[in-house]
Every structure is written in C-alpha cells, then in structure tokens.
Design an enzyme around this catalytic site. Sequence first.
Site, PDB file in Angstrom:
ATOM      1  N   THR A   1      11.677   7.679   6.970  1.00 53.10           N
ATOM      2  CA  THR A   1      13.076   7.347   7.246  1.00 53.10           C
ATOM      3  C   THR A   1      14.040   8.474   6.930  1.00 53.10           C
ATOM      4  O   THR A   1      15.009   8.689   7.654  1.00 53.10           O
ATOM      5  CB  THR A   1      13.443   6.100   6.395  1.00 53.10           C
ATOM      6  OG1 THR A   1      12.569   5.049   6.770  1.00 53.10           O
ATOM      7  CG2 THR A   1      14.860   5.659   6.609  1.00 53.10           C
TER       8      THR A   1
ATOM      9  N   ASP B   1       5.083   8.388  10.423  1.00 46.75           N
ATOM     10  CA  ASP B   1       5.493   7.249   9.601  1.00 46.75           C
ATOM     11  C   ASP B   1       4.415   7.127   8.515  1.00 46.75           C
ATOM     12  O   ASP B   1       3.220   7.202   8.816  1.00 46.75           O
ATOM     13  CB  ASP B   1       5.539   5.976  10.450  1.00 46.75           C
ATOM     14  CG  ASP B   1       6.083   4.790   9.664  1.00 46.75           C
ATOM     15  OD1 ASP B   1       7.196   4.356   9.964  1.00 46.75           O
ATOM     16  OD2 ASP B   1       5.371   4.313   8.752  1.00 46.75           O
ATOM     17  N   SER B   2       4.814   6.919   7.282  1.00 41.00           N
ATOM     18  CA  SER B   2       3.808   7.018   6.217  1.00 41.00           C
ATOM     19  C   SER B   2       2.750   5.916   6.288  1.00 41.00           C
ATOM     20  O   SER B   2       1.695   6.034   5.665  1.00 41.00           O
ATOM     21  CB  SER B   2       4.455   7.085   4.845  1.00 41.00           C
ATOM     22  OG  SER B   2       4.810   5.826   4.385  1.00 41.00           O
ATOM     23  N   SER B   3       2.979   4.873   7.071  1.00 36.81           N
ATOM     24  CA  SER B   3       1.926   3.872   7.240  1.00 36.81           C
ATOM     25  C   SER B   3       0.740   4.458   8.007  1.00 36.81           C
ATOM     26  O   SER B   3      -0.361   3.913   7.961  1.00 36.81           O
ATOM     27  CB  SER B   3       2.455   2.657   8.009  1.00 36.81           C
ATOM     28  OG  SER B   3       3.556   2.136   7.327  1.00 36.81           O
TER      29      SER B   3
ATOM     30  N   THR C   1      -5.857  -4.037 -13.243  1.00 37.84           N
ATOM     31  CA  THR C   1      -5.164  -5.333 -13.256  1.00 37.84           C
ATOM     32  C   THR C   1      -4.239  -5.523 -12.054  1.00 37.84           C
ATOM     33  O   THR C   1      -3.647  -4.573 -11.553  1.00 37.84           O
ATOM     34  CB  THR C   1      -4.361  -5.528 -14.564  1.00 37.84           C
ATOM     35  OG1 THR C   1      -3.646  -6.766 -14.473  1.00 37.84           O
ATOM     36  CG2 THR C   1      -3.365  -4.420 -14.822  1.00 37.84           C
ATOM     37  N   GLN C   2      -4.102  -6.782 -11.650  1.00 39.11           N
ATOM     38  CA  GLN C   2      -3.147  -7.131 -10.587  1.00 39.11           C
ATOM     39  C   GLN C   2      -1.710  -7.111 -11.109  1.00 39.11           C
ATOM     40  O   GLN C   2      -0.766  -7.114 -10.324  1.00 39.11           O
ATOM     41  CB  GLN C   2      -3.434  -8.546 -10.057  1.00 39.11           C
ATOM     42  CG  GLN C   2      -4.752  -8.662  -9.358  1.00 39.11           C
ATOM     43  CD  GLN C   2      -5.050 -10.082  -8.884  1.00 39.11           C
ATOM     44  OE1 GLN C   2      -4.183 -10.957  -8.905  1.00 39.11           O
ATOM     45  NE2 GLN C   2      -6.270 -10.303  -8.447  1.00 39.11           N
ATOM     46  N   CYS C   3      -1.552  -7.142 -12.436  1.00 36.84           N
ATOM     47  CA  CYS C   3      -0.200  -7.126 -12.997  1.00 36.84           C
ATOM     48  C   CYS C   3       0.440  -5.768 -12.736  1.00 36.84           C
ATOM     49  O   CYS C   3      -0.242  -4.744 -12.744  1.00 36.84           O
ATOM     50  CB  CYS C   3      -0.234  -7.346 -14.511  1.00 36.84           C
ATOM     51  SG  CYS C   3      -0.936  -8.913 -14.985  1.00 36.84           S
TER      52      CYS C   3
END
Length: 337
Positions: free
Chosen positions: A13, A57-59, A272-274
Amino acid sequence: MERAILLIYTGGTIGMKTNPETGSLAPFDFGQIGSEVPELRKFGIRIETITFDPVIDSSNISPKEWVRLAETIRDNYESYAGFVVLHGTDTMAYTASALSFMMENLAKPIIFTGSQIPIGVLRTDGRENLISAIEIAAAGEVPEVCIYFQNSLLRANRTIKYTAEHFNAFRSPNYPPLAEAGITIKYNTPYIKKADCPPLPLHVDTAIETRVAVVRIFPGLRPEIFRAMLGVEGLRGIVLETYGAGNAPTDSWFVDAVRETVERGVVVMNVTQCAAGSVDMELYDTGRALLRAGVVSGRDMTVEAALTKLMYLLGARLPKELLERCLNTPIRGEITL
Ligand code: ASP
C-alpha cells in the site's frame, strides 16, 4: 563521505497513489519519491532506490522474494549505511523475520516499513513511517532487522501484525520496542543487539526449506484430519500451534500421531496460540506428553519467527541434535531465556 541509504520498494500500500485516469490505486515510480515526499530532501543524506519489478502485494510474497531481497542487500551492503525496505503489511512480519535469520553477522540497520493508507493519499501514515525509518537506518544505532510502524521500532522476529484497521498495525508482545519516536527518536539501548566488534563479514544464507507446515490445533480436531496433515509425504518440519503454555490434548490418537511424526524425522516445534507469553512444556501433563513425544519448545517465539527460523535451519541441513538446540535457543534475539 556523504551518508547513503538504500530504499527498496517491494510493493504494498505505501507505494500507491490514485491513478487520475482510472481512480484506482496503482504503484508509483519510487525513483521519484523525492517529489512525493519532498521532506526527504532535507535529510542531507543520499537516498537511492531499487524497485522490485513487478512490485508485489505482500500476500504474494514467497521465499523466492526473501532471497531476492537478501541478495539485493548483500550486493549493496558495503555502499550504504543502512537499508529501508518498503513492504506490504500483510506478510511483513514473515519477510522481516526470515531476513533476520538469513543475514548472519549483520552490522547495519535493515528497517522494514509500510503503511495502512497509500503515501499518495492525504491522511497517509506512510509519510511519517518512511521519514522515521530512513532516519533510523541512517543513524546506524540498531544493527538489526526491524519493523518501524507508527512511532515504534520493533525487533523484526518479535513482531506480529496485530490490526488490519488502525495505524499501529504491529506489536511485539514479548519484547520491548527498540526505539520510540516522539519529539526525538529515543533508542532503548539495553535491548538492542550489539554488532560484533570487530565486525565479522556479512554472510547471507539463502537455502530455505519450504516443505514445512503450521498446524493450529482446536477443540474438535478430528484424528483423521490431524493424521492427514502430519502425514504429508516429504514434510520436514511443523510448527504446532498449541494452547496456553504449550498444551495439547493427551488423547492417545493425538500423542501417537505426534510421536510417529517425530520418529519419521519431521521436526515438530511447539508454539503457543496466545499472542503473548511462552511455551513451558513442563508445566502441565498436557504439555509433558508433547515433550515425551519429542516435540521441541518454541518458547516465546512468534509463529512468524518460529516458521521462518525452522525454514532457515532446515535449509542449513544441520545434524538433528544441533538443529533442535538452535531452534530452542536464541540465534538472533528471537527468544527470551
Ligand atoms: N495487501 C497489502 C500488502 O500487504 C496491504 C498493505 O500493504 O498493507 O501488500
């Protein structure tokens, strides 16, 4: 000698402005950045630009672009005091983390930045991000790969994209900012990695193993689906996203699947997902079962850092024991001990 900064625009962007003919956003020629952001002329430093062709685009960024970026910096390393990489925000934390591992003995700043609003739009956040990133790259105080966004300089491999909505897009949940920009830029010196003295030659490692996966567990995960994910032929490494302090179901189908995967020679790392905090597999029985199955602790690494570190270390083809030790210990400041 005049200080020089290399500005590398990969896409995203920040480098867009409205095409007056179509009304839609399109990348502009970064060679002309001085006319878009005239403030840059006041720095008294030489700013040279390289633009990826095509801009991405960074994706759509992949390890191929990580290598291209690392090689561009390596080939220009001696000619510049620092580097600013303009990159889309979506995968910036992955690219910047990957580069932090690929650039061994780094002694100059590599500062990633981008924006949530294009630089050619009135309310852009890109202008300030760009100006401060250049100032930080030129100052040379932080010989690390970093992300600068909305007044904070963060260690790249500690960073996650936190919001798709607000200007403060990035966070470093487990490590303090390396600098904060207010009236002046204040460096948080005790937390900044020191460059080797005398400097060691920069070494850029471009062997990246992509036969890896991130597997996030969730309540209701079915045995056949989990086994199918772990059983992919040729798989070399897995980042297993677990609960809390590194916990996962103790059901025998789950633990057996993990153990068999490790026995097949696949490296399994526990993260961890945290958003914040660390894996401690000794804390609960649900973590110990993974430890016994041969899983390596990712401690407090972000998923982005764990994945890119795994890709980098697998690419280096280290013996298993050394690989696991390196995964588990900080090699670029990505883990808190
Ligand atoms: N999709 C864009 C990208 O990551 C968003 C951005 O630049 O912030 O390239």
